[in-house]
Design an enzyme around this catalytic site. Structure first.
Site, short mmCIF file in Angstrom:
data_model
loop_
_atom_site.label_atom_id
_atom_site.label_comp_id
_atom_site.label_asym_id
_atom_site.label_seq_id
_atom_site.Cartn_x
_atom_site.Cartn_y
_atom_site.Cartn_z
N ASP A 1 -0.21 12.75 -1.31
CA ASP A 1 -1.10 12.96 -2.45
C ASP A 1 -0.96 14.36 -3.00
OD1 ASP A 1 -2.15 10.52 -2.86
OD2 ASP A 1 -4.06 10.88 -1.86
N ASP B 1 -2.18 0.50 -1.31
CA ASP B 1 -2.80 1.71 -0.77
C ASP B 1 -3.65 1.38 0.46
OD1 ASP B 1 -3.52 4.37 -0.69
OD2 ASP B 1 -4.40 4.42 -2.70
N MET B 2 -4.03 2.40 1.22
CA MET B 2 -4.86 2.24 2.43
C MET B 2 -5.46 3.61 2.71
SD MET B 2 -5.09 2.68 5.86
CE MET B 2 -5.42 1.84 7.36
C1 DGJ Z 1 -4.77 7.46 -2.75
C2 DGJ Z 1 -3.38 7.45 -3.32
O1 DGJ Z 1 -2.53 8.19 -2.52
C3 DGJ Z 1 -3.44 7.99 -4.75
O2 DGJ Z 1 -2.16 8.09 -5.27
C4 DGJ Z 1 -4.30 7.06 -5.56
O3 DGJ Z 1 -3.69 5.80 -5.65
C5 DGJ Z 1 -5.67 6.94 -4.95
N1 DGJ Z 1 -5.61 6.61 -3.56
C6 DGJ Z 1 -6.50 5.92 -5.68
O4 DGJ Z 1 -7.68 5.69 -5.09
#
Ligand code: DGJ
Length: 727
Positions: free
Chosen positions: A547, A477-478
């Site tokens: 998301d 993730d980032m």
């Molecule tokens: C952003 C991601 O897109 C989500 O799916 C999740 O992993 C969160 N970060 C976790 O902090």
């Protein structure tokens, strides 16, 4: 196939269906001549150069063909006679600019070289791929610029990149685009790009080109959710199945610019590359610089054909590794199920249900390390949070494995929380501009990956964690844009290199980790789809698309994403309702129908599902196992755009052409809507297709020309998956 005609001095690059022609012209200027549907090689194209333009434009002494300002140029520089936007610009040590690049030599060879330190498409034994390297020289400054073109004949793709070798005095590159193509008749074209924001990524945006410069870009340090590194110019009347489309996509994950500058004569200078904004790269004598790769696709059969060219190339010759050609895991991710409020017991309760419905893998998302109960701490402290997981990652993995599930883990290696032991020990490891307080985003700072010590630290802890348990999947993730970008280790002069050095550092880490752990499936993520680009796909064959897990929103997001990225690259999950992002309640079936063509999974507390929902979930997993290969290796045809109607449809045709899957969605209920027939695409007209759910038989010609009616009631969020078998 690439040829060079010694008499005309024209280079002719041809793929199965396209030609790209440019030539060495008077005074060794490189002139662009043609890009489009295939034309014979022996036709001479000099009439393209006969311009009848009266202007203020200057011309080089001895250049009798008007001014380069009025011609179509292959790799333009600024400051001499062409005063449009350049593909290349630099400042020399004496403060002078005006680089003058002239043809010097070229070579043509089979295959395609790797790009030093950067992701790129590649060829394999047996592929019909050739490369042309054209050397341009600024003889005053001894600056050598190599234009690289690789022709993927069967894929109908041409890639371009640029390498600079400085054999003269020190200079600073300020612009180095990967591709620039001057197209005549730009007044005929629309400008298409993918824009959005967090949770609404990659909407298809289309407007007529206007005189002047129009572009999309990122100055955010990553490609971003706001714009994608993709641009297409299409004829005004081009649609999914007809019309001319020129497109470019950049194999890069950082700041980019993509666009078109239309001049007074309707010539459109289409371009893509690293964003020149805030970019500068100093080259000492003997140093080189490599640009990222641009992928160029032309289609005269509309946007659908263009997308399928990208899909196939990216599936087969951009993504790599063990997972490229095999069906991947159907998974459960605990993020929307528990967020950071979990313990081993809670996770195992979900895992048991996951096994029960037939899933392969359990992904533990954010919150497993440091003291991470909320998102304001602990990034950088990659030690297990023992109160939540007393048996560690190894203990959890063992229990999951005993249940028959694989174990996957979330990480965010590019970040550091100010509230972390790592930051307390190394505040200088965060990106920062001298004298400025670094701004936080999601209460976190970005690690300075341009630094070797930071990269070593990152590679070491990842290696340790990945070796500490039976981890078979990683979600990388980032979660923020970059601000106050600077590095405390680099000289003042080189601060303008930090954005790009960061990306090179990231690629170095990804290359090391993914090759060290070839059996782990990696998925990239950036607050959802904030870094959905070909650069990341080279290391990780799939990306968490958004998301926003709402089924209706996803119909739009996935449709837009499919402009140049295959469904095999899109992470897509069934989540809980009311949906956590938009509070909408959609039927469980629709959530499945939307997620099934992507890399499928669930992201909800399975232990809270009703018996009826469990049965539907089991059916969805079964369908995914049965049809995954059709979605991921077959051809995708977009039939009805959700951006144009309140319904949407697409069909997939399997690689062996024997299975056809039609997906239909209704996004909004409307009374008295016009009657809709869905006309399928990509079938064999004379073949007979049997509809699995009712045994009805149709010829391909019937399904493609007459189509089948929409069939559903007007209620909102109706969806259906219909399978046809070729007889
Ligand atoms: C952003 C991601 O897109 C989500 O799916 C999740 O992993 C969160 N970060 C976790 O902090």
């Amino acid at each position: 196939m690439i040829t060079f005609n010694k008499d005309s001095r024209f280079f002719h690059l041809s793929t199965k269906n396209t030609s790209y022609v440019f030539g060495v012209y008077q005074m060794n200027h490189l002139i662009h001549l043609y890009w489009g549907a295939k034309i014979p090689e022996d036709n001479v194209l000099t009439h393209y150069l006969s311009t009848q333009r009266m202007s203020f434009s200057a011309r080089d002494d001895g250049f009798t063909a008007g001014s380069t300002d009025n011609l179509t140029m292959e790799y333009p520089t600024f400051g001499s006679t062409d005063l449009r936007s350049p593909a290349f610009d630099c400042v020399f040590a004496d403060g002078s600019r005006v680089p003058q690049l002239r043809y010097y030599s070229h070579k043509i060879y089979d295959g395609k070289p790797k790009l030093e330190g950067l992701p790129a498409t590649y060829c394999e034994d047996g592929d019909k791929v050739q490369t042309l390297e054209v050397e341009l020289v600024d003889s005053l400054k001894d600056l050598h610029v190599f234009l690289n073109y690789s022709v993927f004949e069967d894929y109908d793709v041409i890639t371009r990149s640029v390498r600079v070798e400085n054999r003269g005095e020190k200079c600073k590159i300020t612009t180095i685009l990967s591709a620039s193509v001057d197209l005549n008749s730009a007044h005929n074209y629309d400008f298409i790009h993918l824009d959005g924001a967090w949770a609404k990524e990659r909407a298809v945006n289309r407007q007529p080109l206007f005189h002047g410069k129009q572009s999309v870009d990122s100055k955010r340090g990553a490609t971003s959710a706001h714009h994608n590194c993709f641009v297409a110019l299409s004829e005004h009347n081009a649609n999914e199945t007809m019309g001319e489309v020129y497109s470019m996509n950049l194999v890069y994950s950082g700041n980019f610019e993509a666009g078109c500058e239309v001049d007074s004569y309707d010539t459109g200078r289409m371009f893509i590359g690293i964003n020149p904004f805030e970019f500068g790269w100093t080259l000492e004598n003997g140093e080189t610089f490599q640009s990222p790769e641009a992928v160029l696709v032309y289609s005269n059969k509309g946007l659908g054909a263009m997308s399928r060219i990208y899909h196939k190339l990216y599936r087969e010759r951009l993504c790599r590794g063990k997972f490229r050609d095999i069906e991947r895991y159907a998974l459960i991710n605990n993020w929307e199920a528990t967020y950071m409020r979990f313990n081993e017991e809670k996770l195992l309760a979900i895992a048991e249900k996951a096994k029960d419905i037939g899933l392969d893998l359990f992904v533990l998302d954010d919150g497993w390390f440091g003291k991470r109960d909320v998102d304001n701490c602990s990034l950088g402290d990659w030690v297990v949070y023992k109160e939540k997981l007393p048996n560690g990652l190894g203990g959890l993995a063992q229990k999951l494995n005993a249940l028959g599930l694989k174990f996957g883990l979330w990480v965010e290696p590019e970040m550091v929380s100010p509230d972390s032991d790592l930051y307390r020990a190394h505040p200088d490891w965060a990106l920062q501009t001298k004298g400025r307080v670094p701004s936080t985003g999601r209460t976190q700072l970005v690690l300075d990956l341009s630094r070797k010590d930071v990269r070593e630290f990152t590679i070491n802890w990842l290696t340790e964690i990945l070796s500490s348990a039976n981890i078979e999947y990683i979600k990388w993730d980032m979660n923020r844009n970059m601000t106050e970008v600077g590095s405390l280790l680099l000289s003042d002069e080189r601060q303008s290199e930090v954005y790009h050095r960061y990306i090179l550092g990231l690629y170095e880490i990804l290359e090391t980790i993914t090759s060290r752990f070839p059996n782990i499936l990696f998925e990239s993520c950036s607050g959802g789809g904030g870094r959905f680009d070909p650069g990341m796909l080279h290391y990780m064959p799939q990306t968490w698309t958004s998301d926003d897990s709402d089924a209706v929103e996803r119909v739009y997001i996935q449709y837009g994403t499919s402009m140049c990225y295959p469904y095999s690259a899109m992470g897509a999950h069934v989540s809980a309702c009311p949906n956590h992002q938009v509070r909408r309640t959609t039927p469980f079936e629709m959530r499945g129908h939307v997620a099934l063509p992507g890399q499928f999974g669930f992201e909800l507390d399975l232990s809270k599902l009703t018996d009826e929902e469990i049965e539907i979930a089991k059916q969805q997993v079964k369908e995914y196992k049965e049809f995954g290969a059709v979605f991921h290796r077959g051809d995708c045809y977009r039939l009805i755009s959700p951006f144009e109607r309140h319904i949407s449809a697409l069909n997939f045709v399997s690689e062996d052409k024997n299975t056809v899957i039609l997906l239909r969605y209704r996004t909004v209920a409307k009374p008295n809507e016009r009657f809709a027939f869905v006309k399928l695409q990509g079938l064999e007209p004379d073949a007979v297709y049997v509809r699995r759910d009712n045994g009805a038989k149709y010829t391909g010609a019937f399904l493609m020309n007459a189509g089948i009616p929409w069939e559903f009631a007007l209620t909102e969020y109706q969806s259906a998956m219909t399978v046809f078998d070729k007889q």
